[in-house]
Design an enzyme around this catalytic site. Sequence first.
Site, PDB file in Angstrom:
ATOM      1  N   ILE A 196       0.826  -1.204   0.000  1.00  9.34           N
ATOM      2  CA  ILE A 196       0.000   0.000   0.000  1.00  9.34           C
ATOM      3  C   ILE A 196       0.861   1.255   0.000  1.00  9.34           C
ATOM      4  O   ILE A 196       0.600   2.218  -0.700  1.00  9.34           O
ATOM      5  CB  ILE A 196      -0.921   0.017   1.249  1.00  9.34           C
ATOM      6  CG1 ILE A 196      -1.986  -1.061   1.105  1.00  9.34           C
ATOM      7  CG2 ILE A 196      -1.554   1.397   1.429  1.00  9.34           C
ATOM      8  CD1 ILE A 196      -3.055  -1.037   2.150  1.00  9.34           C
ATOM      9  N   LYS A 197       1.936   1.164   0.760  1.00  7.66           N
ATOM     10  CA  LYS A 197       2.880   2.273   0.885  1.00  7.66           C
ATOM     11  C   LYS A 197       3.275   2.862  -0.468  1.00  7.66           C
ATOM     12  O   LYS A 197       3.365   4.075  -0.633  1.00  7.66           O
ATOM     13  CB  LYS A 197       4.117   1.754   1.628  1.00  7.66           C
ATOM     14  CG  LYS A 197       5.235   2.746   1.780  1.00  7.66           C
ATOM     15  CD  LYS A 197       4.946   3.705   2.905  1.00  7.66           C
ATOM     16  CE  LYS A 197       5.943   4.870   2.844  1.00  7.66           C
ATOM     17  NZ  LYS A 197       5.468   6.008   3.596  1.00  7.66           N
ATOM     18  N   GLY A 198       3.527   1.971  -1.441  1.00  4.89           N
ATOM     19  CA  GLY A 198       3.771   2.443  -2.793  1.00  4.89           C
ATOM     20  C   GLY A 198       5.132   3.053  -3.028  1.00  4.89           C
ATOM     21  O   GLY A 198       6.081   2.784  -2.290  1.00  4.89           O
TER      22      GLY A 198
END
Lengths: 533, 246
Positions: free
Chosen positions: B125-127
């Site tokens: 999610i952090k990306g």
Amino acid sequence: MATTSTLGIDRADVRRARTLARQVGKPIVDLARRHTTVSVERATLRLAGLDGADAEGTPWVNRLVDAVRADCGLEHGVALPVWDALVRGEADDLHVLAQKASAGSVRFSLPEGRAATRARSASSKAVGAGIRTIDRQRARREKFIKRVGDAPRKPWIYLIVATGDIHEDIPQAQAAARAGADVIAVIRSTGQSLLDFVPEGATREGFAGTYATQENFRLMRAALDETSQELGRYVRLTNYASGLCMPEIAALAGLERLDMMLNDSMYGILFRDINPIRTFVDQRFSRQVHARAGIIINTGEDNYLTTADAVEAAHTVTTSQLLNEYFAKEAGLEDWQLGLGHAFEIDPDVPDSFRLELAHALLARELFPEAPLKWMPPTRHMTGDIFRGYLLDAFFNLVGALTDQGILLVGMMTEAVVTPWLSDRDLALQNVRYVMNAAGNLREDFHPAPDGFIATRARQVLAESIQLLDQIRNDTDAAGDPPLLAAIADGTFGLMKRPADRGKGLDGVAAKSEAYFNPATEILDAPKQGAGK
Amino acid sequence: MSIIRPYGDTTGDGMVQLSFTLPMPHSKVAEGAAVQLANKMGMEPALVVHAKPVGEGFTFFVVYGRVSHLVDTDAVSVVERDYPLLTPKEANAAIKQGLRRRLVVVGGCIGTDAHTVGIDAILNIKGFAGEKGLEYYRELKVVNLGAQVSVPELVAAARAEKADAVLVSQVVTQRDAHLLNTREMSAAFREAYPADRRPLLVVGGPRFDEAMSADLGVDRVFTRGTTPGEVASFLVHRLVSAKVAS
């Protein structure tokens, strides 16, 4: 370091953090004491002098432990069955016994009564000889340092060698020492962590590093002894006690007089998916051996920052340092042996990134005033722009100078581009020298304002770390595991969930029986007499 | 604008900089040797601005000079993005409409490579680079196997999850490990699946050449600087838009 806090940290908070670390760690130590692993048993045989491998390259210690395990299980330890067989006259020595055992011509059984007493004393004698070799190597190191001199200043300059070929590593390591390195680390081949055996002999083939073997250890230490004589200062040698063979590699490091070892309490679990119980059992034994050998451990907190955001995850570093400290001291390591890790990994585009780095590094320095601390350079934000990377490394060095780091891993501007060239290493060392020469004593004048950005940030990170430890202490799972195992299983550390009944190496773990005996553990658990710095 | 030269501070000056080490002690002859090398590389005149002894018997040089070569930008061939860039919202909508189920992505690092930085930047999610990773996409089901996944494990996971796409990251490049591992992986998938059922194979890492996809037996190679949005857009383009169109 001053006894009063320069960061305005309440000493009660520090005590609370340590108490929590102990409360979280203690059940894990109890668990470790109740279990053994194939690697602990193999390390015991290595201490008794069983080395070498068969024609297929499988070490004799693996052959013998597997044979004993097939006959009487792992839960009693291998010492009693093995020395019972020797006392019975099945073979003249361990090597012959291992050969016969792998040919299937020896049956092992758990001795009782008199036979058990005899096996116990014979095994204690054999393993005791190995421990005495480790003691002698420690004394030799101390004498060597007294005679030729130690590294002239702190931080010790730590440089990495990684060609894959021990015979290429040696001239590179000697050149690095001549160029100014106080510590040489030989990076291991990438896959070695997950090998459930220690390769044998001098090796010339490795991926992104050189295999850790007893012979490679011996060759490199001998070469650095020569260079130490030549330079008039003792050059230390570092390798890695991590992965599935921690205890064995620790034993080999002690026997061959390595000086520092990478050894982290949770790295294998979180980053290598090694079974948590296997890791904690192996870790405790390996640290006991390091303690005895006078080896300085380096912990791996840098890894938390390379996989997560270095600002958001700052408190996980502090938490890990506190846990590493607890586990290390419980295993007998002293403050001067604790190279607790941290790293300069904040995104340089974040406003005040340098002040944040300084706050985190000062916090570590203040929490662990007597520990050498290992300071690791930027890797994540080294983009291939070598010019900008060189500047980042200089700021990294400046934080090192301002926070009195004990061990400084020299950053390379070509990080993420190539394995360091000769010129990269030279430029990197110029960078370190310039910063230390220009600002090495700056910490005398540098006192962060008590309510300033740096002190406030340091207190915030400590508070978050206490909160996390408290959360771990109260963690539970359905199996009723110790809280730390439950926390590791539910992903408290990063996004990695590592349940206690999963992971590599689990089949090499056994709960100890009533009859369990291990002569090495007996010696290492006994309070030691007068071993000083 | 198709013919250009390097730019120092004046259009057409052709100025470049270069650094290297020669295996000889520092001397006038060594500096002359550095100029000779630069001349042979097309730098004329070449100016040694820095020469420093490094270790025993080596000298490090920094050289500035002018090259006479011309660069023809029309003759350069690169892999241009051949799919539209979508926002997460657009990607989700396209999958929902075109596939009517979630698109399944299985990812990991194969071989001995323990560097999850790349796969995590794309999947977590952090990306990366301000873009959220694929886990953020509602219509994507992401299974991140992490590091040191064996090829058989990867194939098994792809089967079990009924993967539409398999993403593999390779950071370690010693002895071309990234190329060997990728070929082994694509061969295993060709063996395990009939051609029309095989999941889309995507490989990424800082040292790959984007033009090598055919050679490596994969559908797409992503190289340094690739963002999650680009990967998601590519997946939608090949697995959803292409199917709807045909």
